[in-house]
Design a protein around this motif. Structure first.
Motif, mmCIF file in Angstrom:
data_model
loop_
_atom_site.group_PDB
_atom_site.id
_atom_site.type_symbol
_atom_site.label_atom_id
_atom_site.label_comp_id
_atom_site.label_asym_id
_atom_site.label_seq_id
_atom_site.Cartn_x
_atom_site.Cartn_y
_atom_site.Cartn_z
ATOM 1 N N ARG A 61 61.488 102.208 -35.660
ATOM 2 C CA ARG A 61 62.005 103.536 -36.015
ATOM 3 C C ARG A 61 62.836 104.630 -37.386
ATOM 4 O O ARG A 61 63.572 105.816 -37.086
ATOM 5 C CB ARG A 61 62.495 104.345 -34.903
ATOM 6 N N GLY A 62 63.267 103.511 -37.913
ATOM 7 C CA GLY A 62 63.503 103.813 -39.191
ATOM 8 C C GLY A 62 64.860 103.997 -38.504
ATOM 9 O O GLY A 62 65.821 104.747 -39.471
ATOM 10 N N LEU A 63 65.557 104.354 -37.510
ATOM 11 C CA LEU A 63 67.270 104.451 -37.451
ATOM 12 C C LEU A 63 67.943 103.274 -38.411
ATOM 13 O O LEU A 63 68.107 102.493 -38.480
ATOM 14 C CB LEU A 63 67.331 103.914 -36.189
ATOM 15 N N PRO A 64 69.378 103.834 -38.649
ATOM 16 C CA PRO A 64 70.431 103.963 -39.109
ATOM 17 C C PRO A 64 70.874 102.041 -38.760
ATOM 18 O O PRO A 64 70.895 102.058 -37.044
ATOM 19 C CB PRO A 64 71.613 104.324 -39.781
ATOM 20 N N ASN A 65 71.735 101.634 -38.942
ATOM 21 C CA ASN A 65 72.753 100.609 -38.163
ATOM 22 C C ASN A 65 71.135 99.260 -38.325
ATOM 23 O O ASN A 65 72.338 98.535 -37.177
ATOM 24 C CB ASN A 65 73.157 100.606 -37.108
ATOM 25 N N VAL A 66 71.190 99.155 -39.033
ATOM 26 C CA VAL A 66 69.881 97.814 -38.640
ATOM 27 C C VAL A 66 70.286 97.031 -40.113
ATOM 28 O O VAL A 66 69.369 97.947 -41.493
ATOM 29 C CB VAL A 66 68.019 97.747 -38.129
ATOM 30 N N SER A 67 70.233 96.140 -40.694
ATOM 31 C CA SER A 67 70.296 95.206 -42.243
ATOM 32 C C SER A 67 68.761 95.747 -42.194
ATOM 33 O O SER A 67 67.663 95.725 -41.342
ATOM 34 C CB SER A 67 71.000 94.296 -42.069
ATOM 35 N N ASP A 68 68.146 95.576 -44.030
ATOM 36 C CA ASP A 68 67.236 95.435 -44.059
ATOM 37 C C ASP A 68 66.322 94.026 -43.798
ATOM 38 O O ASP A 68 64.574 93.967 -43.648
ATOM 39 C CB ASP A 68 66.734 95.494 -45.635
ATOM 40 N N ALA A 69 67.576 93.178 -44.033
ATOM 41 C CA ALA A 69 67.074 91.745 -43.525
ATOM 42 C C ALA A 69 66.026 91.762 -42.405
ATOM 43 O O ALA A 69 64.708 91.666 -41.975
ATOM 44 C CB ALA A 69 67.619 90.477 -43.660
ATOM 45 N N THR A 70 67.166 92.016 -41.059
ATOM 46 C CA THR A 70 66.489 92.396 -39.733
ATOM 47 C C THR A 70 65.072 93.054 -39.576
ATOM 48 O O THR A 70 64.470 92.448 -39.004
ATOM 49 C CB THR A 70 67.802 93.011 -39.158
ATOM 50 N N ARG A 71 65.618 93.948 -40.534
ATOM 51 C CA ARG A 71 64.539 95.114 -40.162
ATOM 52 C C ARG A 71 63.366 94.999 -40.602
ATOM 53 O O ARG A 71 61.839 95.044 -39.399
ATOM 54 C CB ARG A 71 64.854 96.725 -40.680
ATOM 55 N N SER A 72 63.390 94.426 -41.551
ATOM 56 C CA SER A 72 61.800 93.781 -42.251
ATOM 57 C C SER A 72 60.968 92.616 -41.443
ATOM 58 O O SER A 72 59.906 92.864 -40.870
ATOM 59 C CB SER A 72 61.718 93.023 -43.503
ATOM 60 N N ARG A 73 61.633 92.117 -41.312
ATOM 61 C CA ARG A 73 61.791 90.759 -39.556
ATOM 62 C C ARG A 73 60.610 91.472 -38.413
ATOM 63 O O ARG A 73 59.573 90.805 -38.246
ATOM 64 C CB ARG A 73 63.208 89.800 -39.797
ATOM 65 N N VAL A 74 61.630 92.344 -38.095
ATOM 66 C CA VAL A 74 61.161 92.723 -36.690
ATOM 67 C C VAL A 74 59.642 93.853 -37.031
ATOM 68 O O VAL A 74 59.464 93.272 -36.263
ATOM 69 C CB VAL A 74 62.408 93.802 -36.476
ATOM 70 N N LYS A 75 59.632 93.907 -38.127
ATOM 71 C CA LYS A 75 58.483 94.853 -38.283
ATOM 72 C C LYS A 75 57.487 94.031 -38.459
ATOM 73 O O LYS A 75 56.471 94.699 -38.678
ATOM 74 C CB LYS A 75 58.808 95.711 -40.368
ATOM 75 N N THR A 76 57.322 92.722 -39.459
ATOM 76 C CA THR A 76 56.282 92.193 -39.727
ATOM 77 C C THR A 76 56.140 91.217 -37.793
ATOM 78 O O THR A 76 55.356 91.248 -37.759
ATOM 79 C CB THR A 76 57.111 90.887 -39.926
ATOM 80 N N VAL A 77 57.111 90.761 -37.024
ATOM 81 C CA VAL A 77 56.701 90.293 -36.295
ATOM 82 C C VAL A 77 56.002 91.224 -35.416
ATOM 83 O O VAL A 77 55.528 90.908 -34.298
ATOM 84 C CB VAL A 77 58.417 90.194 -34.692
ATOM 85 N N ALA A 78 56.680 92.775 -34.920
ATOM 86 C CA ALA A 78 55.590 93.698 -34.628
ATOM 87 C C ALA A 78 54.506 93.483 -35.122
ATOM 88 O O ALA A 78 53.891 93.784 -34.049
ATOM 89 C CB ALA A 78 56.084 95.190 -34.830
ATOM 90 N N ASP A 79 54.044 93.437 -36.006
ATOM 91 C CA ASP A 79 52.534 94.035 -37.086
ATOM 92 C C ASP A 79 52.014 93.399 -36.404
ATOM 93 O O ASP A 79 50.831 92.954 -35.979
ATOM 94 C CB ASP A 79 53.069 93.853 -38.565
ATOM 95 N N GLU A 80 52.163 91.382 -36.574
ATOM 96 C CA GLU A 80 51.422 90.297 -36.324
ATOM 97 C C GLU A 80 51.507 90.244 -34.200
ATOM 98 O O GLU A 80 50.154 89.818 -33.711
ATOM 99 C CB GLU A 80 52.932 88.942 -36.021
ATOM 100 N N LEU A 81 51.760 90.822 -33.786
ATOM 101 C CA LEU A 81 52.221 91.071 -32.395
ATOM 102 C C LEU A 81 50.983 92.245 -31.846
ATOM 103 O O LEU A 81 50.857 92.325 -30.589
ATOM 104 C CB LEU A 81 53.267 90.948 -31.530
ATOM 105 N N GLY A 82 51.083 92.998 -32.869
ATOM 106 C CA GLY A 82 50.128 94.562 -32.359
ATOM 107 C C GLY A 82 51.159 95.110 -32.038
ATOM 108 O O GLY A 82 50.338 95.881 -30.694
#
Lengths: 336, 336
Positions: A23-44
């Motif tokens: 959701r784009g909230l703070p307190n997440v590093s860029d690295a983690t955020r993009s990893r999570v996004k990727t995973v989420a996409d892959e899993l649909g």
DNA sequence: GTCATACCCGTAAGCGCTTACCGTGCACGT
DNA sequence: ACGTGCACGGTAAGCGCTTACGGGTATGAC
């Protein structure tokens, strides 16, 4: 269905982090955020709206109550509302409070009050006192478009002044014998709109010292065919008006068709003016008092979204939407 | 807001009993049930849709995806859908997948896939392969109305046969020089509908051994004004058709108006037939191939509701809706 | 009197998220 | 060396319902 847990597991983080990352909230590093996004996409993965709503109290949904979806005004307003909602990533729940009286109560309870929306926008509806109270007690932002309701903010044109201006246009052209096609709409609709428009017609006539003949006050039920029928009837009698003010463009077009039916020329034998600036108005060369329901709907939605955003304190004031005369070829000075 | 706990406390029962009592489930004595109901009423309690949905997995909401809300077909279909939904106590979520290409993906993800609906009904839309896949992977009942989509059940008239029948009507009347007003609709709409209708036109012409002249294949963009314009243009050239088949009634009406613009009589100088049986068709005396989108919408909703009810195994078959000729006064034999 | 059988109803475990709160680890100043 | 602060991210308590399960009480059969 893949849930937030699946994503968390796959990304090696907690579900809280997934939630924040996505959701784009703070307190997440860029690295983690993009990893999570990727995973989420892959899993649909797509978050469940219901669960978010339950947890956060915000449904990101706006309720829109309409009396029907098959009239120009509502369509345009709906499109306008939709435009604003999508801009704000809101969804729309459509409640069609159609004619049937019995259903209404049920729909009200079962649907509208079920906390599935953050705000409510009602089009041209009349509410019973009990309904009004329930709406207000729901406690979320509400606005009415198209017909004022006591105690609720409102957006709409000045119906009376608009009808007055339409009538005045004909009077200015020199008409003295003017009919009015008004008439109630369906049950449950806001009655004030046709009434106010008729009052505006009367205002202008009286101000000009012209007689309002009862037999020239017709009811066209806000649509083409009935209007055409009653106007035809009127045109058949010995004395005819030289001009007609119709409460809506659809009825005005009905009047134009009636004139043709009766072998009369528009505007030569009969001038016709409507209210709305309906899609078809231009095609028929209809002079009309234009209003913009798209813009009214959009404005209504914007106001509610502002309220929900909580940036500015909710405005408690109603707003009067503009209307203006568009002269086309259906009106001209009378031939004496 | 009063929640189920409040009711439970006030009625002196557990929340489970409140839930059962209010939803008419068994295992609640009449005495308890009516007490709970009374208390709930007094407190103005209405269950939260979000919470129910989360707990039960059923949202009692149907998603309806439309390309716009301001065309006759969609309005009617929407009304039909609404009719069925309210009968089943379902609510409607309206997704307006308007023109803008960019939004589409967002809307798809953010809204449609967010599990806020139990089933999905799409009107006249084209889907990209990726969209189709996402839809299907959502795994809930889906149906398409108005334009077939591969892999999804479908309700609609036989477009090709309908256009063929329209054309055949003119041929039977003796027309040999017939134009066709077709044309693509907006982006994102189902292209097969206009294409199939044009093919139907061709079918009939060729079967009758009549020439299809390229300069008489017009595009009216599915609405009145553009159709009127292109037909006017065509009527201005030296050789004119004696009849016009239009892909929709709105375009047919545009053609009628164009005829009048050009000083031609309908049906004397020019016969016009449309497809739809639009609200306005009767007023214009338009001969047309009637279809009933209200009924199509209602049927679609009913099928989905049946699927959800789980009584009968989901029908996997598409259904072809009927269309039939309505002869009015816009068609007649040609004057040689 | 006992036991099985219904019939009611409460207990509690979720549903899938959000968010307040707390615990790290690290850079920084002193 | 120490404390201080900040940036991250995990923990866990809900949000308001539904529903599987189990327990209690009255009823009937024997």
């Amino acid at each position: 269905m893949t849930s937030i847990d699946d994503v968390a597991r796959a990304a090696g983080v907690s579900i809280a982090t997934v939630s924040r990352a996505l959701r784009g909230l703070p307190n997440v590093s860029d690295a983690t955020r993009s990893r999570v996004k990727t995973v989420a996409d892959e899993l649909g993965y797509v978050a469940s709206a219901g669960a978010s709503g339950l947890a956060s109290g915000r449904t990101l949904t706006m309720g829109v109550v309409v009396p029907s979806v098959s009239r120009w005004f509502y369509q345009m307003a709906l499109e306008g509302i939709d435009e604003e909602l999508r801009r704000a990533n809101y969804d729309m729940m459509l409640f069609n409070l159609a004619a049937r009286k019995g259903d209404r109560e049920r729909v009200f309870h079962r649907s509208i009050l079920r906390k599935r929306t953050d705000a409510l926008i009602a089009l041209c509806l009349e509410f019973t006192p009990s309904e009004r109270e329930q709406l207000l007690s729901l406690g979320h932002p509400t606005i009415v478009i198209g017909g004022p309701v006591k105690g609720i903010r409102h957006i709409g044109i000045d119906e009376r002044a608009t009808a007055r201006a339409a009538t005045q246009h004909l009077i200015t052209l020199g008409h003295r014998r003017i009919a009015h096609v008004g008439g109630d709409d369906d049950e449950g609709l806001n009655r004030r709109v046709p009434l106010d428009r008729r009052r505006g017609f009367r205002d202008a006539m009286e101000a000009a010292g012209l007689a309002v003949r009862p037999e020239w006050l017709l009811s066209g039920r806000f649509s083409l065919a009935p209007s055409r029928a009653v106007v035809n009837e009127m045109l058949a009698s010995a004395e005819r008006p030289t001009a007609i003010v119709a409460n809506s463009d659809e009825m005005a077009i009905g009047a134009i068709m009636a004139a043709h039916d009766s072998g009369l020329q528009v505007p030569g034998d009969l001038s016709v003016i409507g209210i709305d600036n309906h899609d078809l108005a231009e095609s028929f060369g209809l002079t009309t008092m234009a209003q913009d329901p798209f813009e009214q709907g959009a404005l209504g939605a914007r106001i509610l979204l502002d309220d929900l955003g909580g940036i500015v304190p909710p405005r408690r004031t109603s707003v009067t939407a503009p209307s203006h005369l568009i002269v086309r070829t259906s009106t001209a000075p009378p031939i004496h």
